[in-house]
Motif scaffolding. Structure first.
Motif, PDB file in Angstrom:
ATOM      1  N   LEU A  25       0.825  -1.202   0.000  1.00  0.00           N
ATOM      2  CA  LEU A  25       0.000   0.000   0.000  1.00  0.00           C
ATOM      3  C   LEU A  25       0.864   1.260   0.000  1.00  0.00           C
ATOM      4  CD1 LEU A  25      -2.774   1.298   0.026  1.00  0.00           C
ATOM      5  CD2 LEU A  25      -2.813   0.991   2.516  1.00  0.00           C
ATOM      6  N   ILE A  26       1.850   1.305   0.870  1.00  0.00           N
ATOM      7  CA  ILE A  26       2.753   2.472   0.892  1.00  0.00           C
ATOM      8  C   ILE A  26       3.494   2.584  -0.436  1.00  0.00           C
ATOM      9  CG2 ILE A  26       4.943   3.303   1.840  1.00  0.00           C
ATOM     10  CD1 ILE A  26       3.890   3.197   4.468  1.00  0.00           C
ATOM     11  N   TRP A  27       3.999   1.482  -0.932  1.00  0.00           N
ATOM     12  CA  TRP A  27       4.752   1.508  -2.185  1.00  0.00           C
ATOM     13  C   TRP A  27       3.902   2.080  -3.323  1.00  0.00           C
ATOM     14  CZ3 TRP A  27       9.258   2.169  -3.809  1.00  0.00           C
ATOM     15  CH2 TRP A  27       9.685   1.778  -5.085  1.00  0.00           C
ATOM     16  N   GLU A  99      -1.472   0.862  11.368  1.00  0.00           N
ATOM     17  CA  GLU A  99      -1.550   2.297  11.087  1.00  0.00           C
ATOM     18  C   GLU A  99      -1.576   2.557   9.588  1.00  0.00           C
ATOM     19  OE1 GLU A  99       0.811   6.379  12.387  1.00  0.00           O
ATOM     20  OE2 GLU A  99       1.753   4.440  12.738  1.00  0.00           O
ATOM     21  N   VAL A 100      -0.749   1.860   8.840  1.00  0.00           N
ATOM     22  CA  VAL A 100      -0.707   2.030   7.388  1.00  0.00           C
ATOM     23  C   VAL A 100      -2.031   1.621   6.764  1.00  0.00           C
ATOM     24  CG1 VAL A 100       0.359   1.197   5.252  1.00  0.00           C
ATOM     25  CG2 VAL A 100       1.795   1.770   7.220  1.00  0.00           C
ATOM     26  N   LEU A 101      -2.555   0.489   7.188  1.00  0.00           N
ATOM     27  CA  LEU A 101      -3.767  -0.046   6.570  1.00  0.00           C
ATOM     28  C   LEU A 101      -5.023   0.752   6.902  1.00  0.00           C
ATOM     29  CD1 LEU A 101      -3.025  -3.855   7.013  1.00  0.00           C
ATOM     30  CD2 LEU A 101      -2.891  -2.513   4.895  1.00  0.00           C
ATOM     31  N   ILE A 102      -5.084   1.370   8.092  1.00  0.00           N
ATOM     32  CA  ILE A 102      -6.312   2.104   8.444  1.00  0.00           C
ATOM     33  C   ILE A 102      -6.185   3.620   8.296  1.00  0.00           C
ATOM     34  CG2 ILE A 102      -7.098   0.279  10.004  1.00  0.00           C
ATOM     35  CD1 ILE A 102      -6.358   2.101  12.338  1.00  0.00           C
ATOM     36  N   ASP A 105      -3.732   7.851   4.471  1.00  0.00           N
ATOM     37  CA  ASP A 105      -3.613   9.281   4.163  1.00  0.00           C
ATOM     38  C   ASP A 105      -2.768  10.006   5.202  1.00  0.00           C
ATOM     39  OD1 ASP A 105      -5.125   8.999   1.846  1.00  0.00           O
ATOM     40  OD2 ASP A 105      -7.015   9.489   2.865  1.00  0.00           O
ATOM     41  N   GLY A 106      -2.956   9.683   6.468  1.00  0.00           N
ATOM     42  CA  GLY A 106      -2.162  10.291   7.534  1.00  0.00           C
ATOM     43  C   GLY A 106      -0.702   9.881   7.451  1.00  0.00           C
ATOM     44  N   ILE A 108       0.946   8.970   4.693  1.00  0.00           N
ATOM     45  CA  ILE A 108       1.521   9.647   3.526  1.00  0.00           C
ATOM     46  C   ILE A 108       1.774  11.125   3.831  1.00  0.00           C
ATOM     47  CG2 ILE A 108       1.116  10.353   1.132  1.00  0.00           C
ATOM     48  CD1 ILE A 108       1.937   7.371   1.555  1.00  0.00           C
ATOM     49  N   GLN A 109       0.884  11.747   4.575  1.00  0.00           N
ATOM     50  CA  GLN A 109       1.076  13.156   4.960  1.00  0.00           C
ATOM     51  C   GLN A 109       2.326  13.295   5.845  1.00  0.00           C
ATOM     52  OE1 GLN A 109      -0.503  15.876   3.861  1.00  0.00           O
ATOM     53  NE2 GLN A 109       0.900  17.125   5.072  1.00  0.00           N
ATOM     54  N   THR A 110       2.525  12.383   6.769  1.00  0.00           N
ATOM     55  CA  THR A 110       3.716  12.403   7.620  1.00  0.00           C
ATOM     56  C   THR A 110       4.988  12.239   6.790  1.00  0.00           C
ATOM     57  OG1 THR A 110       2.468  11.505   9.491  1.00  0.00           O
ATOM     58  CG2 THR A 110       4.868  11.270   9.577  1.00  0.00           C
ATOM     59  N   ILE A 111       4.961  11.313   5.846  1.00  0.00           N
ATOM     60  CA  ILE A 111       6.111  11.107   4.958  1.00  0.00           C
ATOM     61  C   ILE A 111       6.380  12.404   4.174  1.00  0.00           C
ATOM     62  CG2 ILE A 111       6.962   9.846   2.945  1.00  0.00           C
ATOM     63  CD1 ILE A 111       5.239   7.440   4.015  1.00  0.00           C
ATOM     64  N   TYR A 112       5.339  12.969   3.617  1.00  0.00           N
ATOM     65  CA  TYR A 112       5.461  14.203   2.831  1.00  0.00           C
ATOM     66  C   TYR A 112       6.111  15.312   3.656  1.00  0.00           C
ATOM     67  CZ  TYR A 112       4.096  17.969  -0.333  1.00  0.00           C
ATOM     68  OH  TYR A 112       4.115  19.036  -1.178  1.00  0.00           O
ATOM     69  N   GLU A 113       5.675  15.468   4.891  1.00  0.00           N
ATOM     70  CA  GLU A 113       6.214  16.518   5.770  1.00  0.00           C
ATOM     71  C   GLU A 113       7.684  16.299   6.091  1.00  0.00           C
ATOM     72  OE1 GLU A 113       3.511  16.368   9.066  1.00  0.00           O
ATOM     73  OE2 GLU A 113       1.899  17.348   7.934  1.00  0.00           O
ATOM     74  N   HIS A 114       8.128  15.054   6.162  1.00  0.00           N
ATOM     75  CA  HIS A 114       9.531  14.771   6.478  1.00  0.00           C
ATOM     76  C   HIS A 114      10.439  14.812   5.246  1.00  0.00           C
ATOM     77  CE1 HIS A 114       8.000  13.528  10.395  1.00  0.00           C
ATOM     78  NE2 HIS A 114       9.232  13.754  10.798  1.00  0.00           N
ATOM     79  N   CYS A 115       9.828  14.923   4.071  1.00  0.00           N
ATOM     80  CA  CYS A 115      10.634  15.033   2.844  1.00  0.00           C
ATOM     81  C   CYS A 115      10.939  16.501   2.605  1.00  0.00           C
ATOM     82  CB  CYS A 115       9.915  14.421   1.660  1.00  0.00           C
ATOM     83  SG  CYS A 115       9.834  12.621   1.732  1.00  0.00           S
TER      84      CYS A 115
END
Length: 115
Positions: A25-27, A99-102, A105-106, A108-115
């Motif tokens: 899912l993350i990929w 956390e990933v499965l439910i 969106d949250g 992905i937002q966390t990943i985006y903020e750390h990039c």
């Protein structure tokens, strides 16, 4: 350049072929430079560890943890691994499979903020 254990390459390839549902899912959300045009790698070997996901441009590591990561021994090993990665100047984000499965969106937002 960060060293890696060449003996882990074949194992990392096998892991790429057998990703968990959460990893898949993350990929699907980060591959093909979908986040800020950044390249992510999956099952990347660094030192003696295989990282779930790695973005060299942002020095970001993401680990997707299943239930086996919540025992006392596993937590200690994960902390040791994280310290090694921090010494290389890498940031480590950890998410549970649940956390990933439910809340993808949250996550992905966390990943985006750390990039």
């Amino acid at each position: 350049m960060i060293r890696y254990n060449k003996n882990l390459k074949s194992f990392s390839r096998a892991l790429r072929k057998n990703m968990t549902d959460a990893e898949l899912l993350i990929w699907s959300k980060i591959r093909r430079k979908q986040i800020k045009g950044l390249q992510f790698y999956r099952q990347k070997v660094i030192e003696n560890y295989i990282l779930d996901f790695y973005c060299p441009a942002s020095k970001l590591v993401m680990e997707i943890d299943g239930g086996q990561h919540f025992s006392e021994e596993a937590i200690q090993k994960d902390n040791e691994r994280d310290r090694l990665l921090l010494r290389h100047g890498l940031k480590v984000l950890r998410f549970s499979n649940t956390e990933v499965l439910i809340n993808i969106d949250g996550v992905i937002q966390t990943i985006y903020e750390h990039c």
